[in-house]
Design a protein around this motif. Structure first.
Motif, PDB file in Angstrom:
ATOM      1  N   GLN A   1     -30.886  23.295 116.299  1.00 42.35           N
ATOM      2  CA  GLN A   1     -31.539  23.421 114.992  1.00 42.35           C
ATOM      3  C   GLN A   1     -30.459  23.637 113.928  1.00 42.35           C
ATOM      4  OE1 GLN A   1     -34.953  23.086 115.135  1.00 42.35           O
ATOM      5  NE2 GLN A   1     -34.561  22.893 117.332  1.00 42.35           N
ATOM      6  N   PRO A   2     -30.264  22.654 113.055  1.00 44.30           N
ATOM      7  CA  PRO A   2     -29.177  22.792 112.078  1.00 44.30           C
ATOM      8  C   PRO A   2     -29.373  23.983 111.139  1.00 44.30           C
ATOM      9  CG  PRO A   2     -30.400  20.725 111.766  1.00 44.30           C
ATOM     10  CD  PRO A   2     -30.975  21.376 112.954  1.00 44.30           C
ATOM     11  N   ARG A   3     -30.635  24.445 110.988  1.00 49.10           N
ATOM     12  CA  ARG A   3     -30.895  25.535 110.059  1.00 49.10           C
ATOM     13  C   ARG A   3     -30.503  26.891 110.638  1.00 49.10           C
ATOM     14  NH1 ARG A   3     -34.897  25.409 106.127  1.00 49.10           N
ATOM     15  NH2 ARG A   3     -35.099  23.358 105.192  1.00 49.10           N
ATOM     16  N   ILE A   4     -30.383  26.961 111.965  1.00 45.37           N
ATOM     17  CA  ILE A   4     -30.042  28.249 112.569  1.00 45.37           C
ATOM     18  C   ILE A   4     -28.532  28.315 112.789  1.00 45.37           C
ATOM     19  CG2 ILE A   4     -30.402  29.754 114.563  1.00 45.37           C
ATOM     20  CD1 ILE A   4     -33.078  28.359 114.997  1.00 45.37           C
ATOM     21  N   PRO A   5     -27.840  29.244 112.100  1.00 44.76           N
ATOM     22  CA  PRO A   5     -26.394  29.358 112.296  1.00 44.76           C
ATOM     23  C   PRO A   5     -26.067  29.786 113.731  1.00 44.76           C
ATOM     24  CG  PRO A   5     -27.131  30.668 110.414  1.00 44.76           C
ATOM     25  CD  PRO A   5     -28.346  30.231 111.138  1.00 44.76           C
ATOM     26  N   ILE A   6     -24.903  29.340 114.221  1.00 46.93           N
ATOM     27  CA  ILE A   6     -24.475  29.663 115.578  1.00 46.93           C
ATOM     28  C   ILE A   6     -24.409  31.185 115.773  1.00 46.93           C
ATOM     29  CG2 ILE A   6     -22.589  29.410 117.255  1.00 46.93           C
ATOM     30  CD1 ILE A   6     -23.969  26.810 116.731  1.00 46.93           C
ATOM     31  N   VAL A   7     -23.998  31.891 114.707  1.00 44.82           N
ATOM     32  CA  VAL A   7     -23.892  33.352 114.782  1.00 44.82           C
ATOM     33  C   VAL A   7     -25.221  33.958 115.197  1.00 44.82           C
ATOM     34  CG1 VAL A   7     -23.133  35.366 113.515  1.00 44.82           C
ATOM     35  CG2 VAL A   7     -22.387  33.126 112.779  1.00 44.82           C
ATOM     36  N   VAL A   8     -26.308  33.450 114.632  1.00 37.77           N
ATOM     37  CA  VAL A   8     -27.638  33.977 114.933  1.00 37.77           C
ATOM     38  C   VAL A   8     -27.980  33.731 116.401  1.00 37.77           C
ATOM     39  CG1 VAL A   8     -30.096  33.757 114.393  1.00 37.77           C
ATOM     40  CG2 VAL A   8     -28.397  33.687 112.556  1.00 37.77           C
ATOM     41  N   THR A   9     -27.661  32.526 116.884  1.00 35.41           N
ATOM     42  CA  THR A   9     -27.914  32.200 118.284  1.00 35.41           C
ATOM     43  C   THR A   9     -27.176  33.178 119.206  1.00 35.41           C
ATOM     44  OG1 THR A   9     -28.069  29.873 117.666  1.00 35.41           O
ATOM     45  CG2 THR A   9     -27.763  30.357 119.997  1.00 35.41           C
ATOM     46  N   LEU A  10     -25.892  33.425 118.905  1.00 35.85           N
ATOM     47  CA  LEU A  10     -25.103  34.323 119.751  1.00 35.85           C
ATOM     48  C   LEU A  10     -25.616  35.764 119.649  1.00 35.85           C
ATOM     49  CD1 LEU A  10     -21.482  32.945 119.225  1.00 35.85           C
ATOM     50  CD2 LEU A  10     -23.003  32.600 121.170  1.00 35.85           C
ATOM     51  N   LEU A  11     -26.072  36.134 118.450  1.00 34.47           N
ATOM     52  CA  LEU A  11     -26.615  37.480 118.242  1.00 34.47           C
ATOM     53  C   LEU A  11     -27.868  37.677 119.102  1.00 34.47           C
ATOM     54  CD1 LEU A  11     -25.602  39.670 116.251  1.00 34.47           C
ATOM     55  CD2 LEU A  11     -27.583  39.125 114.828  1.00 34.47           C
ATOM     56  N   ILE A  12     -28.735  36.673 119.098  1.00 32.06           N
ATOM     57  CA  ILE A  12     -29.961  36.757 119.900  1.00 32.06           C
ATOM     58  C   ILE A  12     -29.601  36.877 121.382  1.00 32.06           C
ATOM     59  CG2 ILE A  12     -32.000  35.452 120.651  1.00 32.06           C
ATOM     60  CD1 ILE A  12     -32.133  34.315 117.770  1.00 32.06           C
ATOM     61  N   ALA A  13     -28.614  36.061 121.820  1.00 28.47           N
ATOM     62  CA  ALA A  13     -28.194  36.112 123.214  1.00 28.47           C
ATOM     63  C   ALA A  13     -27.618  37.490 123.553  1.00 28.47           C
ATOM     64  CB  ALA A  13     -27.161  35.022 123.491  1.00 28.47           C
ATOM     65  N   GLY A  14     -26.861  38.063 122.608  1.00 29.52           N
ATOM     66  CA  GLY A  14     -26.279  39.388 122.815  1.00 29.52           C
ATOM     67  C   GLY A  14     -27.359  40.455 122.959  1.00 29.52           C
ATOM     68  N   ILE A  15     -28.371  40.386 122.095  1.00 30.24           N
ATOM     69  CA  ILE A  15     -29.474  41.351 122.166  1.00 30.24           C
ATOM     70  C   ILE A  15     -30.237  41.187 123.482  1.00 30.24           C
ATOM     71  CG2 ILE A  15     -31.669  42.006 121.093  1.00 30.24           C
ATOM     72  CD1 ILE A  15     -30.363  41.232 118.382  1.00 30.24           C
ATOM     73  N   ALA A  16     -30.424  39.916 123.886  1.00 33.28           N
ATOM     74  CA  ALA A  16     -31.100  39.665 125.161  1.00 33.28           C
ATOM     75  C   ALA A  16     -30.326  40.299 126.306  1.00 33.28           C
ATOM     76  CB  ALA A  16     -31.251  38.165 125.388  1.00 33.28           C
ATOM     77  N   GLY A  17     -28.981  40.175 126.244  1.00 30.13           N
ATOM     78  CA  GLY A  17     -28.133  40.795 127.270  1.00 30.13           C
ATOM     79  C   GLY A  17     -28.265  42.302 127.275  1.00 30.13           C
ATOM     80  N   MET A  18     -28.288  42.907 126.069  1.00 30.63           N
ATOM     81  CA  MET A  18     -28.434  44.361 125.957  1.00 30.63           C
ATOM     82  C   MET A  18     -29.761  44.817 126.553  1.00 30.63           C
ATOM     83  SD  MET A  18     -27.120  45.263 122.154  1.00 30.63           S
ATOM     84  CE  MET A  18     -25.432  45.236 121.662  1.00 30.63           C
ATOM     85  N   CYS A  19     -30.827  44.042 126.290  1.00 27.01           N
ATOM     86  CA  CYS A  19     -32.148  44.404 126.810  1.00 27.01           C
ATOM     87  C   CYS A  19     -32.179  44.290 128.326  1.00 27.01           C
ATOM     88  CB  CYS A  19     -33.225  43.475 126.227  1.00 27.01           C
ATOM     89  SG  CYS A  19     -33.433  43.665 124.470  1.00 27.01           S
ATOM     90  N   PHE A  20     -31.595  43.210 128.836  1.00 26.11           N
ATOM     91  CA  PHE A  20     -31.739  42.911 130.258  1.00 26.11           C
ATOM     92  C   PHE A  20     -30.779  43.733 131.122  1.00 26.11           C
ATOM     93  CE2 PHE A  20     -31.616  40.232 134.068  1.00 26.11           C
ATOM     94  CZ  PHE A  20     -32.966  39.932 134.206  1.00 26.11           C
TER      95      PHE A  20
END
Lengths: 173, 216
Positions: free
Chosen positions: A149-168
């Motif tokens: 999705q060109p509208r979603i910056p890569i930083v946001v994607t990595l941030l979401i992945a990081g939060i997912a890691g913290m949760c899991f």
């Protein structure tokens, strides 16, 4: 102990014989791991930092330099990516002569395909080392969907992945 | 899409000799690259986007056409494409001082920020919560890289398609051979790069000769 001259030369060589911001990844991965200057983890970390930081994605090498050899490493890496950039001035002169030659186009295509093939192998190796499990596969797919999705910056994607890691793994939930 | 580049294209169709419509001054050039280097978070595409807007739209220093031609040339240059683009743009706009100003302006802020992020990361990387976050970020980075490689192979296949089905098969077979060959035999990277490049150059050359012969 790292010898600064050979460290610089490895970085310079990788940059000189590659194109694109991460085209130097296969060479650096091969040489720096063989010399035990870096481990797999350093590569993943610096690639992620390169995506987060400003400027060309090629600056991931600066992060790799810092993580493996401190400030000296970051400075040497900066020099190593600046010098090859000057080649464009020569290419600018030569390109008008041979740029439309069919063999030139074939050569460039061959090199590009080889870089892509090697990157796929290296990334698969990183994934294999991290482990093939449901969480990791979900993260790969999630990143591919969000990243497309060109509208979603890569930083946001990595941030979401990081939060997912913290949760899991971090028991945040 | 701006229409501002049209007059340029009309009056200066020969791109090699097209002079910039405005002459940039060095301080302004430095400031522009500095702003790009400090703000373009999110990898190369964000940076290229900002460079194009600054050089061809906000300041009409270069025509859209020349910008695109230069960018195409940077694709085959060694090293980081965007740095080549920075050098070439600086040179076209203001000669050697232009190169120095552009490279410094672009790299000083972006390298400094990258180092700061790395230092921050290195100090917190031992915390369990950061380690947990990294366990999510690692596979995501792999996913982004897969996506990037898919994007890189797409224009190659598209271009091959215009040359006929042989080229498409050749590209796919080359990719499969490079991937499996690298995975199983782990040849030195440069050997694989040069071998693949030379083989495809030779095939392209032979095909071109044949096409020329059958045409005449």
């Amino acid at each position: 102990v790292i010898d600064p001259i050979s460290y610089f030369l490895v970085l310079l060589k990788a940059s000189l014989f590659s194109t694109n911001g991460t085209g130097n990844l296969p060479t650096l991965h091969e040489e720096m791991i063989a010399r035990e200057w870096a481990d797999e983890q350093n590569f993943v970390e610096s690639l992620a930092i390169g995506q987060i930081g400003p400027g060309p994605s090629g600056l991931w090498v600066i992060a790799l330099g810092y993580l493996t050899y401190g400030f000296t490493g970051a400075l040497l890496a900066s020099g190593a990516i600046c010098i090859p950039a000057l080649c464009i001035l020569g290419i600018n002169l030569v390109y008008r002569r041979v740029g439309d030659h069919p063999a030139t186009a074939g050569f460039i295509r061959g090199v590009s395909i080889a870089i892509i093939g090697m990157s796929l192998v290296i990334m698969s190796t990183l994934l294999l080392n991290a482990g093939i499990n449901l969480f990791n596969i979900a993260m790969v797919i999630l990143a591919m969907i969000l990243g497309s999705q060109p509208r979603i910056p890569i930083v946001v994607t990595l941030l979401i992945a990081g939060i997912a890691g913290m949760c899991f793994y971090g028991g945040l939930l | 899409v701006s229409t501002t580049s049209e007059p340029n294209a009309l009056y200066a169709p020969d791109l090699s000799t097209a002079e910039p419509t405005e002459k940039p001054n060095l301080l302004k050039l430095l400031w522009i690259w500095f702003a790009i280097g400090a703000q373009s978070f999110g990898g190369g595409s964000a940076t290229l986007f900002m460079v194009r807007r600054a050089i061809t739209e906000q300041h009409k220093w270069m025509s859209e056409e020349e910008f695109m031609r230069n960018w195409a040339m940077c694709q085959i240059a060694p090293g980081v494409n965007l740095l080549s683009m920075t050098v070439l743009t600086g040179w076209r706009l203001a000669g050697i001082p232009g190169i120095i100003v552009s490279i410094f302006g672009m790299l000083f802020p972006s390298i400094s920020i990258t180092i700061l992020i790395t230092i921050f990361y290195a100090t917190v990387s031992e915390y369990p919560l950061i380690e947990a976050a990294l366990k999510g970020i690692v596979p995501a980075t792999v996913g982004i890289s897969f996506l990037l490689n898919l994007r890189l192979i797409k224009p190659i296949l598209k271009q091959s398609k215009t040359e006929g089905s042989f080229s498409v098969y050749l590209s796919i077979v080359t990719l499969l051979l490079c991937t499996s060959g690298f995975a199983y035999f782990r040849p030195p990277v440069l050997v694989l790069l040069w071998t693949t490049g030379c083989i495809l150059a030779a095939i392209a050359w032979v095909r071109y000769k044949r096409a020329a012969r059958s045409a005449s």
